[in-house]
Motif scaffolding. Sequence first.
Motif, PDB file in Angstrom:
ATOM      1  N   ASP A 174      24.638 -19.455  -6.313  1.00  0.00           N
ATOM      2  CA  ASP A 174      25.658 -19.937  -7.243  1.00  0.00           C
ATOM      3  C   ASP A 174      26.640 -20.863  -6.517  1.00  0.00           C
ATOM      4  N   PRO A 175      26.668 -22.150  -6.887  1.00  0.00           N
ATOM      5  CA  PRO A 175      27.545 -23.085  -6.172  1.00  0.00           C
ATOM      6  C   PRO A 175      29.030 -22.741  -6.277  1.00  0.00           C
ATOM      7  N   ARG A 176      29.397 -21.914  -7.258  1.00  0.00           N
ATOM      8  CA  ARG A 176      30.825 -21.532  -7.347  1.00  0.00           C
ATOM      9  C   ARG A 176      31.274 -20.753  -6.123  1.00  0.00           C
ATOM     10  N   THR A 177      30.323 -20.153  -5.407  1.00  0.00           N
ATOM     11  CA  THR A 177      30.708 -19.370  -4.222  1.00  0.00           C
ATOM     12  C   THR A 177      31.145 -20.261  -3.057  1.00  0.00           C
ATOM     13  N   LEU A 178      30.910 -21.573  -3.187  1.00  0.00           N
ATOM     14  CA  LEU A 178      31.379 -22.483  -2.133  1.00  0.00           C
ATOM     15  C   LEU A 178      32.910 -22.490  -2.061  1.00  0.00           C
ATOM     16  N   GLN A 179      33.565 -21.999  -3.108  1.00  0.00           N
ATOM     17  CA  GLN A 179      35.039 -21.923  -3.105  1.00  0.00           C
ATOM     18  C   GLN A 179      35.560 -21.065  -1.954  1.00  0.00           C
ATOM     19  N   PHE A 180      34.680 -20.192  -1.402  1.00  0.00           N
ATOM     20  CA  PHE A 180      35.154 -19.294  -0.334  1.00  0.00           C
ATOM     21  C   PHE A 180      35.150 -19.974   1.034  1.00  0.00           C
ATOM     22  N   ASN A 181      34.571 -21.171   1.113  1.00  0.00           N
ATOM     23  CA  ASN A 181      34.609 -21.906   2.377  1.00  0.00           C
ATOM     24  C   ASN A 181      36.052 -22.268   2.715  1.00  0.00           C
ATOM     25  N   GLY A 182      36.441 -21.973   3.932  1.00  0.00           N
ATOM     26  CA  GLY A 182      37.786 -22.331   4.362  1.00  0.00           C
ATOM     27  C   GLY A 182      38.836 -21.309   3.995  1.00  0.00           C
ATOM     28  N   LEU A 183      38.437 -20.298   3.201  1.00  0.00           N
ATOM     29  CA  LEU A 183      39.411 -19.293   2.756  1.00  0.00           C
ATOM     30  C   LEU A 183      39.678 -18.254   3.832  1.00  0.00           C
ATOM     31  N   LEU A 184      38.649 -17.987   4.624  1.00  0.00           N
ATOM     32  CA  LEU A 184      38.744 -16.984   5.685  1.00  0.00           C
ATOM     33  C   LEU A 184      38.283 -17.623   6.993  1.00  0.00           C
ATOM     34  N   PRO A 185      38.878 -17.246   8.123  1.00  0.00           N
ATOM     35  CA  PRO A 185      38.451 -17.832   9.387  1.00  0.00           C
ATOM     36  C   PRO A 185      37.011 -17.462   9.729  1.00  0.00           C
ATOM     37  N   ASP A 186      36.267 -18.449  10.237  1.00  0.00           N
ATOM     38  CA  ASP A 186      34.892 -18.250  10.702  1.00  0.00           C
ATOM     39  C   ASP A 186      33.966 -17.674   9.640  1.00  0.00           C
ATOM     40  N   VAL A 187      34.213 -18.022   8.403  1.00  0.00           N
ATOM     41  CA  VAL A 187      33.302 -17.660   7.312  1.00  0.00           C
ATOM     42  C   VAL A 187      32.766 -18.954   6.697  1.00  0.00           C
ATOM     43  N   THR A 188      31.435 -19.063   6.669  1.00  0.00           N
ATOM     44  CA  THR A 188      30.794 -20.249   6.096  1.00  0.00           C
ATOM     45  C   THR A 188      29.888 -19.807   4.960  1.00  0.00           C
ATOM     46  N   VAL A 189      30.057 -20.411   3.796  1.00  0.00           N
ATOM     47  CA  VAL A 189      29.183 -20.114   2.662  1.00  0.00           C
ATOM     48  C   VAL A 189      28.264 -21.311   2.434  1.00  0.00           C
ATOM     49  N   VAL A 190      26.963 -21.033   2.298  1.00  0.00           N
ATOM     50  CA  VAL A 190      26.006 -22.090   1.972  1.00  0.00           C
ATOM     51  C   VAL A 190      25.259 -21.684   0.705  1.00  0.00           C
ATOM     52  N   THR A 191      24.804 -22.669  -0.043  1.00  0.00           N
ATOM     53  CA  THR A 191      24.089 -22.355  -1.275  1.00  0.00           C
ATOM     54  C   THR A 191      22.587 -22.549  -1.083  1.00  0.00           C
ATOM     55  N   GLY A 192      21.825 -21.807  -1.851  1.00  0.00           N
ATOM     56  CA  GLY A 192      20.373 -21.927  -1.816  1.00  0.00           C
ATOM     57  C   GLY A 192      19.726 -20.689  -2.400  1.00  0.00           C
ATOM     58  N   ASP A 193      18.437 -20.836  -2.719  1.00  0.00           N
ATOM     59  CA  ASP A 193      17.654 -19.734  -3.285  1.00  0.00           C
ATOM     60  C   ASP A 193      17.007 -18.959  -2.135  1.00  0.00           C
ATOM     61  N   GLN A 194      17.351 -17.690  -1.999  1.00  0.00           N
ATOM     62  CA  GLN A 194      16.858 -16.884  -0.885  1.00  0.00           C
ATOM     63  C   GLN A 194      15.350 -16.627  -0.952  1.00  0.00           C
ATOM     64  N   ALA A 195      14.726 -16.929  -2.086  1.00  0.00           N
ATOM     65  CA  ALA A 195      13.270 -16.750  -2.193  1.00  0.00           C
ATOM     66  C   ALA A 195      12.522 -17.988  -1.704  1.00  0.00           C
ATOM     67  N   ASP A 196      13.245 -19.043  -1.400  1.00  0.00           N
ATOM     68  CA  ASP A 196      12.645 -20.336  -1.061  1.00  0.00           C
ATOM     69  C   ASP A 196      12.556 -20.479   0.462  1.00  0.00           C
ATOM     70  N   GLN A 197      11.329 -20.577   0.965  1.00  0.00           N
ATOM     71  CA  GLN A 197      11.128 -20.641   2.416  1.00  0.00           C
ATOM     72  C   GLN A 197      11.852 -21.834   3.049  1.00  0.00           C
ATOM     73  N   ALA A 198      11.874 -22.964   2.336  1.00  0.00           N
ATOM     74  CA  ALA A 198      12.541 -24.157   2.894  1.00  0.00           C
ATOM     75  C   ALA A 198      14.040 -23.891   3.063  1.00  0.00           C
ATOM     76  N   VAL A 199      14.613 -23.171   2.114  1.00  0.00           N
ATOM     77  CA  VAL A 199      16.048 -22.817   2.202  1.00  0.00           C
ATOM     78  C   VAL A 199      16.283 -21.912   3.403  1.00  0.00           C
ATOM     79  N   LEU A 200      15.411 -20.927   3.564  1.00  0.00           N
ATOM     80  CA  LEU A 200      15.563 -19.982   4.688  1.00  0.00           C
ATOM     81  C   LEU A 200      15.400 -20.714   6.016  1.00  0.00           C
ATOM     82  N   ASP A 201      14.431 -21.633   6.074  1.00  0.00           N
ATOM     83  CA  ASP A 201      14.228 -22.409   7.303  1.00  0.00           C
ATOM     84  C   ASP A 201      15.491 -23.206   7.636  1.00  0.00           C
ATOM     85  N   ARG A 202      16.093 -23.783   6.613  1.00  0.00           N
ATOM     86  CA  ARG A 202      17.309 -24.589   6.832  1.00  0.00           C
ATOM     87  C   ARG A 202      18.451 -23.696   7.333  1.00  0.00           C
ATOM     88  N   ILE A 203      18.574 -22.515   6.742  1.00  0.00           N
ATOM     89  CA  ILE A 203      19.657 -21.605   7.155  1.00  0.00           C
ATOM     90  C   ILE A 203      19.469 -21.202   8.615  1.00  0.00           C
TER      91      ILE A 203
END
Length: 252
Positions: free
Chosen positions: A95-124
Amino acid sequence: MSSRRPPLAERVALPRPETQGDGALYRSFLDWDWRVRGRKLQKWHHYFDVYERHLSRFRGTDCHLLEFGVMDGGSLFMWREFLGPGARITAVDIDPRTLQFNGLLPDVTVVTGDQADQAVLDRIVAEHGPFDIAIDDGGHTARQQINTFNGIYASVAADGVYICEDTHTSYWPEYQDAGPQTTMIEHAKKLVDEMHSVYRAAKPSRFSVPMAERQGDIAVSRFAASTYSIQFYDSMIVFEKRPRAEPWSEFR
Ligand SMILES: C[S@@+](CC[C@H](N)C(=O)[O-])C[C@H]1O[C@@H](n2cnc3c(N)ncnc32)[C@H](O)[C@@H]1O
């Protein structure tokens, strides 16, 4: 005292306590009030004992946590507080709305993608790995749980921990998106066999021979060579990594 041993299959009613643990992390969950904190945190009460058991050793370290499933950001705050300021957290949500949490907490990075998708997992993995702890609290379907495990486990540190949550969905048809037999619980049962594959790869007599006298190597999968334990809890599976050696049994 009665000497009667009750049959294990006997039906007994489960108790219904309001609280199910006594650790500090669980108390922080009980104290959590989304009206005060401004964000919701969704956890099953009985998970906290498992978290404390497996994750307490990472508190106060510079560990790297990867969590699938952000929702309202509650667990990001929980892990931030629990692990301490040295920890780094990477979180993934579809859900791209979760990108709102980027920068809210120190050393927390939120990325978007489908966890069932191998290409997404490879990128992560390529952009954020490796990880000391990986927690799958995402969409909880079979494909998501199995693909995420298969895509991430190799990038968990040699002494790290992988936790798949909500494995009760293995028994719920709505989550069986890979067929009724292909569930995370069934996948993990096969991995129990794989963890013990060294005992199929050689005759029993080999394991009582001193190491220096053994001929040749036993090759096992990287999974078997790196997995110390697989623990099934109610609705959670915890994989603990630790480099393994050839087993040795001797009389002393
Ligand atoms: C149970 S909630 C996460 C709860 C959060 N960890 C907490 O403790 O407060 C599940 C999240 O998984 C996300 N999700 C669902 N399907 C997903 C997928 N295929 N890939 C990544 N995230 C997914 C949802 O958008 C939702 O935010």
